[in-house]
Design a protein around this motif. Structure first.
Motif, PDB file in Angstrom:
ATOM      1  N   ARG A 192       0.814  -1.209   0.000  1.00 10.71           N
ATOM      2  CA  ARG A 192       0.000   0.000   0.000  1.00 10.71           C
ATOM      3  C   ARG A 192       0.857   1.272   0.000  1.00 10.71           C
ATOM      4  O   ARG A 192       0.594   2.212  -0.740  1.00 10.71           O
ATOM      5  N   GLU A 196       0.902   4.182  -2.896  1.00  9.58           N
ATOM      6  CA  GLU A 196       0.489   5.565  -2.620  1.00  9.58           C
ATOM      7  C   GLU A 196       1.527   6.570  -3.095  1.00  9.58           C
ATOM      8  O   GLU A 196       1.181   7.603  -3.692  1.00  9.58           O
ATOM      9  N   LEU A 220      -5.750  -4.798  -3.211  1.00  9.61           N
ATOM     10  CA  LEU A 220      -5.626  -3.342  -3.220  1.00  9.61           C
ATOM     11  C   LEU A 220      -6.087  -2.710  -4.527  1.00  9.61           C
ATOM     12  O   LEU A 220      -6.267  -1.486  -4.603  1.00  9.61           O
ATOM     13  N   SER A 222      -8.884  -2.660  -6.677  1.00  8.65           N
ATOM     14  CA  SER A 222     -10.139  -1.952  -6.958  1.00  8.65           C
ATOM     15  C   SER A 222     -10.161  -0.565  -6.326  1.00  8.65           C
ATOM     16  O   SER A 222     -10.632   0.409  -6.940  1.00  8.65           O
ATOM     17  N   GLU A 223      -9.631  -0.447  -5.122  1.00  7.94           N
ATOM     18  CA  GLU A 223      -9.573   0.855  -4.462  1.00  7.94           C
ATOM     19  C   GLU A 223      -8.577   1.776  -5.164  1.00  7.94           C
ATOM     20  O   GLU A 223      -8.833   2.968  -5.360  1.00  7.94           O
ATOM     21  N   TYR A 224      -7.451   1.212  -5.588  1.00 10.61           N
ATOM     22  CA  TYR A 224      -6.363   2.012  -6.166  1.00 10.61           C
ATOM     23  C   TYR A 224      -6.768   2.664  -7.481  1.00 10.61           C
ATOM     24  O   TYR A 224      -6.436   3.827  -7.742  1.00 10.61           O
ATOM     25  N   LYS A 226      -9.634   3.599  -8.710  1.00 13.06           N
ATOM     26  CA  LYS A 226     -10.878   4.387  -8.773  1.00 13.06           C
ATOM     27  C   LYS A 226     -10.676   5.756  -9.426  1.00 13.06           C
ATOM     28  O   LYS A 226     -11.534   6.232 -10.170  1.00 13.06           O
TER      29      LYS A 226
END
Length: 350
Positions: A192, A196, A220, A222-224, A226
């Motif tokens: 993560r 980031e 990680l 699907s969140e990344y 967006k």
């Protein structure tokens, strides 16, 4: 037909060397049957599907582990052993190995071990005096183990995939031959913090004429993605949950940003790929940092501690290493060496 049980799982660092060795053995022998034991619902249950016979045992994740979980797993393994009647065990470490090793010792089954990291894990260290032999990836590991039969084999990687022509790999993966390719991987599960920081500098890297192949991690991803602009994709940024053909990605790349798992490092050394290593700071015995230190001492990159990681530091290191070339190291084919050792042992039991 000889039955060999491989015990591996928990992370890709334990599993991929086991799979690579198993593939090699199956391709070079006719009378061997390889069966895997791992954790039910672990990464191994997915990656081994349709490749090798697999028996899953009921162990939770390491952070959820309770003492009585080992008792239940011990009896599960005992049933598996009674059914398969193995000739030999090959152990790749991690807590998943414990109920298998206790059974092997109790019922007097022979076993060999393989340690991927510079600093051996607790399981390998504690059971090493009872093993028939131990294969190590780094010569420095020998001093930590108590066994008279320690073999420096190197790690088990697919050598033939790491020496393919660079341009053909780039073409096959769909990248531009006229641009440099940056490979970013936080390991099989992603990282993560690395994701980031990288996300903040992607526009800068694209403007610097880099293309980017980024393994995000399945949990990680699907969140990344967006808020990833399509413009980044058009310019050469390719995020993916998981890179299935990692060896080709390594050969196609000019520089990597990576964690410092032992198998990954060995692949980079074999392929001649410099890297910016960001070791996982919570690894036991700080083994990822020590793994990376070996590569850096050989001139294969640099280290950034995660506590020091920032956009400016990462860009500085990319600029520093972006045009550097390193020659692939002439490393042993660990699969061939270790299979020779295992085969000699099995033949000696006739």
């Amino acid at each position: 037909m000889r039955n060999i049980i491989f015990v591996a799982g928990g992370t890709g660092g334990h599993l991929y060397p086991a799979m690579n060795l198993a593939d090699y053995i199956m391709n070079n022998s006719r009378d061997i049957n390889i069966i895997f034991i791992g954790r039910k619902n672990g990464i191994e249950s997915k990656l081994l599907k349709d490749k090798f016979p697999f028996y899953g045992i009921s162990l939770p994740r390491a952070i959820e582990l309770r003492p009585w979980d080992y008792i239940k797993a011990f009896y599960e393994v005992e049933k598996i052993i009674r059914k398969l009647k193995p000739d030999l065990f090959v152990i790749f470490g991690s807590y998943i190995s414990v109920p298998v090793l206790i059974n092997a010792v109790f019922w007097r089954y022979p076993f060999y071990m393989h340690e991927q990291n510079v600093i051996p894990g607790k399981v390998i260290k504690y059971f090493s005096p009872l093993a028939k032999g131990i294969a190590i990836s780094f010569p420095e590991t020998k001093k930590f183990l108590k066994n008279k039969n320690i073999f420096y084999t190197g790690n088990f990687v697919r050598k033939e995939q790491l020496t393919i022509d660079k341009e053909s790999c780039k073409k096959e993966l769909g990248f531009n031959l006229n641009k440099k390719l940056l490979l970013i991987t936080g390991g099989s599960q992603g990282a993560r913090k690395i994701n980031e920081i990288v996300k903040k500098i992607i526009p800068i890297l694209l403007d610097m004429n880099w293309e980017i192949f980024h393994q995000i991690g399945e949990n990680l991803f699907s969140e990344y993605i967006k808020d990833i602009p399509e413009e980044w994709m058009f310019k050469g940024y390719r995020p993916t949950p998981f890179i299935n053909e990692m060896e080709k990605a390594i050969r196609a790349s000019d520089l990597a940003i990576s964690r410092a798992g032992a198998t990954t490092i060995y692949q980079f050394l074999y392929a001649g790929l410099p890297a910016i290593y960001i070791p996982y700071p919570y690894a036991k015995d700080n083994h990822q940092y020590l793994n990376a230190k070996i590569a850096v001492e050989k001139g294969f990159g640099t280290i950034i501690k995660e506590s020091d990681l920032s956009e400016s530091v990462l860009i500085e290191k990319i600029v520093e290493w972006g045009d550097k070339k390193v020659k692939p190291l002439n490393l042993p084919d660990g699969r061939e060496i270790f299979w020779g050792i295992l085969k000699d042992y099995l033949e000696g039991r006739n």
